[in-house]
Design a protein around this motif. Structure first.
Motif, short mmCIF file in Angstrom:
data_model
loop_
_atom_site.label_atom_id
_atom_site.label_comp_id
_atom_site.label_asym_id
_atom_site.label_seq_id
_atom_site.Cartn_x
_atom_site.Cartn_y
_atom_site.Cartn_z
N GLU A 166 0.71 -1.23 -0.04
CA GLU A 166 0.11 -0.01 -0.26
C GLU A 166 0.89 1.14 -0.04
O GLU A 166 0.40 2.53 -0.18
CB GLU A 166 -0.92 -0.18 1.20
CG GLU A 166 -2.11 -1.21 0.97
CD GLU A 166 -3.16 -0.97 2.22
OE1 GLU A 166 -3.59 0.09 2.46
OE2 GLU A 166 -3.37 -1.84 2.70
N TYR A 176 0.63 3.51 -3.27
CA TYR A 176 -0.06 4.86 -3.25
C TYR A 176 0.75 6.04 -3.30
O TYR A 176 0.73 7.04 -4.07
CB TYR A 176 -1.11 4.76 -2.47
CG TYR A 176 -2.44 3.67 -2.63
CD1 TYR A 176 -2.86 3.64 -3.95
CD2 TYR A 176 -2.71 2.68 -1.80
CE1 TYR A 176 -3.97 2.60 -4.13
CE2 TYR A 176 -3.73 1.93 -2.09
CZ TYR A 176 -4.18 1.65 -3.14
OH TYR A 176 -5.18 0.74 -3.32
N LYS A 211 -8.30 2.72 -5.66
CA LYS A 211 -8.05 3.27 -4.03
C LYS A 211 -9.47 3.61 -3.88
O LYS A 211 -9.95 3.54 -2.65
CB LYS A 211 -7.23 4.51 -4.42
CG LYS A 211 -6.80 5.03 -2.98
CD LYS A 211 -6.04 6.28 -3.48
CE LYS A 211 -5.39 6.77 -1.95
NZ LYS A 211 -4.44 7.95 -2.20
N LEU A 270 -2.41 -3.95 -2.72
CA LEU A 270 -2.94 -2.67 -2.53
C LEU A 270 -4.03 -2.61 -1.78
O LEU A 270 -4.86 -1.57 -1.40
CB LEU A 270 -3.11 -2.06 -3.90
CG LEU A 270 -1.94 -1.81 -4.82
CD1 LEU A 270 -2.40 -1.59 -6.07
CD2 LEU A 270 -1.26 -0.63 -4.50
N GLY A 271 -4.27 -3.75 -1.00
CA GLY A 271 -5.37 -3.78 -0.11
C GLY A 271 -6.70 -3.95 -0.20
O GLY A 271 -7.60 -3.84 0.37
#
Length: 591
Positions: free
Chosen positions: A104, A107, A486, A520-521
């Protein structure tokens, strides 16, 4: 003095607003499909002084983007999938590995890399102002600058580290200095024009057309002037023009660190039909990257000639050409998929992706140009602004092997914005009704753009009922480039009741599975795939988030039409305009 100060304040204010708009949207969006590849390529350029990765585009913007991450940030890299065989493009897999390695934190890394590239867009806007001012006056310059700063297509691509906005900016900068040279033909403008040309060449391979376009413009300029030149004057101008082109090539080589410059043509290994001389039409499309390399010039006199450009610049052109030959990529327009493109694709995309207010201003400006024609001067400026636009549109539209991205013609935008600036000259002399049309169009254009912001990439004008209906006409980077992951992550965090959740996201999983979006979650399984094409297919109850490209049936590296069954349901939410969220219940089907 007061007017000059006011003008300076307006310029600074517009550029500052533009900066804020780009910076905010850059922070809001996830890495798009291409950005991881660009960033890791830029890192490799700095760390290893090698230019194999992403060589289908020159390195300027990605080197700028990668500078701070490479030298001032704690990043993880993974090069295990590096492959330099002819025609292979491993950069997307390496980009995916980069995202997985940094999780993450990616980002923030991409946000910083994007912010570093904002000056490119500011430069483009400033030269729109400067050129329009010198042609039509200060108010025209301010109008052209405003059109750049609020254009949804410029805002969309200025926030990314892809080369499109940078190339648009460097294209107008170089063309401005060449125009100055045409007007004055001094050695100072010669040097500036050559240096700016080199930067344009380093921004995008499309600008290779300048080697033919500028000599042609010079000849047309001389013909329109109609003045006889002495032999010495002709010789001087030809020497200066050759110097411009020579400086451009030199700057291009500097950008690549003179890697492989002046290698003999026979020593290259090519994979495209055009340069290899081999016919690959019957090959399996899935193995095109592994084509056997060859060189049609190897046993010819041309093969003995040294090539004055960097090795990976020429190889990049070859690989790009290979991608256009028998590539088999499916193209989409107005609900139709087919394995080749349309010659009118980019004209259609411009019609629905540019605000209607911009089109009205363009028409008013064109009417003014006809009504106030100034003979030679108008004709010369028409060619300098119009010929690059015409050339790029013809060049891109002629590549009908596939049609995907409006961004391929983003290079024409600043030339058109400058042309539109003259509208204020006519408005100042026109009747109130015409002035009212202009002001309504201008306000409408800016309002329409900002209404869609920060989702400018997904902008569509009112002719197709805006971005909610845009996917019925265009997909790919015109609306869905993987930029909204996101936002999806934030929506899921705000809705813990949305379980079980399934996600089909158009990003790097397009190539390599879901590992990168997990990093990236967003760790959720794919929705069930309708492998049989059954129109009555019903998924189990649950929540489904799907990118528009797959919702419409795009099948590159995913089962074609495997997720279109979700179109039978009504979305309950969206992440931006590119990811639709569905809650499937027993009786949630539309009736």
């Amino acid at each position: 003095m007061k007017q000059t100060s006011l003008n300076s304040l307006l310029i600074i204010s517009l550029l500052l607003i533009h900066t804020v708009l780009i910076a905010y949207s850059a922070n809001r969006h996830s890495p798009n499909l291409n950005e991881p590849g660009h960033l890791v390529a830029g890192i490799s350029h700095w760390k290893y002084q090698r230019f194999e990765l992403y060589r289908v585009n020159p390195p300027l913007v990605r080197m700028v983007a990668a500078f701070i991450p490479t030298f001032f940030m704690n990043i993880e890299t993974n090069w295990e999938h590096f492959d330099e065989r002819p025609g292979v493009r491993p950069v997307f897999r390496i980009g995916s590995d980069f995202v997985i390695a940094n999780g993450e934190n990616s980002y923030w890394i991409f946000t910083v890399a994007r912010w570093v590239c904002i000056p490119f867009s500011l430069l483009g806007g400033f030269f729109c102002y400067r050129w329009a001012k010198e042609l039509y006056g200060t108010r025209a310059g301010l109008l052209s600058l405003s059109l750049w700063c609020f254009s949804p297509n410029i805002l969309a691509h200025a926030q990314f580290i892809t080369p499109d906005c940078c190339a648009s900016a460097m294209g107008i900068v170089s063309s401005y200095f060449f125009w100055k040279w045409l007007n004055g033909r001094s050695w100072l403008t010669t040097l500036f024009s050559g240096f700016a040309m080199g930067l344009a060449l380093l921004s995008k391979t499309t600008w290779i057309i300048l080697f033919g376009l500028w000599p042609l413009l010079w000849l047309v300029w001389q013909f329109i002037e109609g003045e006889s030149l002495e032999k010495g004057t002709w010789k001087s101008q030809i020497i200066q023009l050759a110097t411009i082109l020579g400086i451009g090539i030199y700057v291009l080589n500097v950008g690549y660190g003179f890697e492989g410059t002046c290698i003999k043509l026979k020593e290259y290994q090519f994979v495209s039909e055009s340069l290899s001389g081999q016919d690959y039409a019957d090959e399996n499309q899935s193995v095109l990257p592994l084509r056997k390399s060859s060189n049609r010039f190897k046993n010819t006199w041309l093969g003995e000639m040294p090539v004055p450009v960097p090795k990976n610049y020429l190889i990049g052109l070859d690989v790009q050409k290979k991608d256009f030959e028998h590539f088999g990529r499916e193209s989409y327009l107005r609900g139709e998929f087919r394995d080749h493109g349309w010659w009118y694709y980019y004209l259609y995309a411009l019609a629905i992706k540019v605000p209607i207010g911009y089109w009205i201003i363009f028409i008013l400006a064109s009417i003014h140009a006809i009504a106030c024609w100034a003979g030679k001067i108008s004709l010369q400026n028409l060619f300098v602004l119009g010929l690059p636009v015409f050339t790029i549109l013809v060049l891109v539209s002629s590549q009908t092997e596939f049609s995907h991205h409006l961004r391929y013609v983003l290079l024409i935008f600043p030339f058109v914005f400058i042309w539109m600036g003259q509208c204020v000259l006519w408005i100042s002399k026109a009747k109130p009704k015409t002035s009212c049309i202009f002001f309504i169009s201008f306000v409408w254009a800016i309002t329409s753009s900002l209404y869609c912001y920060p989702h400018s990439l997904s902008y569509f004008n009112e002719l197709v009922r805006g971005p909610l209906k845009g996917h019925e006409h265009l997909i790919h980077s015109n609306i869905d480039w993987g930029q909204d992951l996101k936002l999806l992550k934030e929506w899921i965090e705000e809705h813990p009741e949305a379980k079980p959740m399934h996600v089909c996201y158009y990003g790097t999983l397009n190539y390599y599975g879901q590992e990168d979006i997990k990093a990236l979650g967003v760790d959720y399984p794919l929705p069930p795939i309708n492998t049989t094409g059954d129109p009555n297919f019903v998924p189990p109850p649950g929540w489904y988030a799907i990118s528009v490209n797959y919702l419409k049936g795009y099948g590159w590296k995913q089962p074609k039409n495997g997720f279109t069954y979700l179109q039978k349901y009504s979305p309950v939410a969206r992440a931006g305009y590119s990811i639709y969220i569905y809650h499937v219940k027993e009786k949630s089907l539309k009736m």
